[in-house]
Scaffold this active site. Structure first.
Site, PDB file in Angstrom:
ATOM      1  N   ASP A 161      42.868 -39.063   4.288  1.00 35.63           N
ATOM      2  CA  ASP A 161      44.012 -40.318   4.152  1.00 35.63           C
ATOM      3  C   ASP A 161      44.927 -40.042   5.352  1.00 35.63           C
ATOM      4  OD1 ASP A 161      45.119 -42.414   1.848  1.00 35.63           O
ATOM      5  OD2 ASP A 161      46.348 -41.986   3.628  1.00 35.63           O
ATOM      6  N   ILE A 162      45.324 -40.998   6.097  1.00 32.65           N
ATOM      7  CA  ILE A 162      46.258 -40.984   7.198  1.00 32.65           C
ATOM      8  C   ILE A 162      47.551 -40.722   6.973  1.00 32.65           C
ATOM      9  CG2 ILE A 162      47.009 -43.395   7.626  1.00 32.65           C
ATOM     10  CD1 ILE A 162      46.037 -43.208  10.650  1.00 32.65           C
ATOM     11  N   ASN A 183      43.699 -48.087  -7.174  1.00 31.18           N
ATOM     12  CA  ASN A 183      44.769 -49.167  -7.013  1.00 31.18           C
ATOM     13  C   ASN A 183      43.965 -50.421  -6.951  1.00 31.18           C
ATOM     14  OD1 ASN A 183      46.788 -46.956  -6.987  1.00 31.18           O
ATOM     15  ND2 ASN A 183      46.781 -46.880  -4.618  1.00 31.18           N
ATOM     16  N   HIS A 195      38.138 -48.294  -2.806  1.00 35.01           N
ATOM     17  CA  HIS A 195      38.146 -46.856  -2.466  1.00 35.01           C
ATOM     18  C   HIS A 195      38.910 -46.065  -3.747  1.00 35.01           C
ATOM     19  CE1 HIS A 195      41.814 -48.730  -0.867  1.00 35.01           C
ATOM     20  NE2 HIS A 195      42.402 -47.765  -1.194  1.00 35.01           N
TER      21      HIS A 195
END
Ligand code: AMP
Ligand code: ZN
Length: 115
Positions: free
Chosen positions: A31-32, A88, A101
């Site tokens: 994750d960024i 989510n 995802h």
């Protein structure tokens, strides 16, 4: 493939990402904006917008994603101490990328309930 989808573009190699694992059905990338020492995104190659779009044909895919998540948790050494897998869904659920995802968060004590 959806041409204006971030994760489709990453899966196709058109946008760079740090790929932790990949196979014919999914990619796992860092994750960024990590929320834990380990924060990976498990992303099916197929463009499925949300968890509400899953059908019985995707049962094997979802099972595979969870097995890969567990394998990575073991390999990275936080399986026994504990970790979290998060999906989510839609805006109130906190979804910001409309390509299914699962977040894999590990290597810190995670609070409950989430925000
Ligand atoms: P969600 O909010 O559940 O839809 O999760 C989307 C996640 O994608 C967020 O945690 C973002 O930090 C992450 N993200 C957004 N852009 C990128 C990118 N280019 N590479 C890696 N992760 C990203
Ligand atoms: Zn997509």
């Amino acid at each position: 493939m959806s041409t204006d989808c971030l994760f489709c573009k990453i899966a196709a190699g058109d946008i760079p990402a740090t790929i932790h694992y990949e196979d014919e059905r999914l990619i796992v990338l860092e994750d960024i904006n990590p929320q834990a020492p380990v924060h990976l995104l498990l992303v099916p190659r197929e463009h499925i917008p949300t968890t509400l779009d899953l059908t019985s044909e995707d049962n094997d895919l979802v099972g595979h994603i969870f097995q890969v998540a567990g394998k990575i948790a073991r390999e990275l050494g936080f399986a026994d101490s504990g970790f979290r897998i998060v999906n989510n869904c839609n805006e109130a659920g906190g979804q910001t990328v409309w390509h299914l995802h699962f977040h894999l968060l590990g290597q810190r004590q995670l609070a409950w309930p989430p925000g």
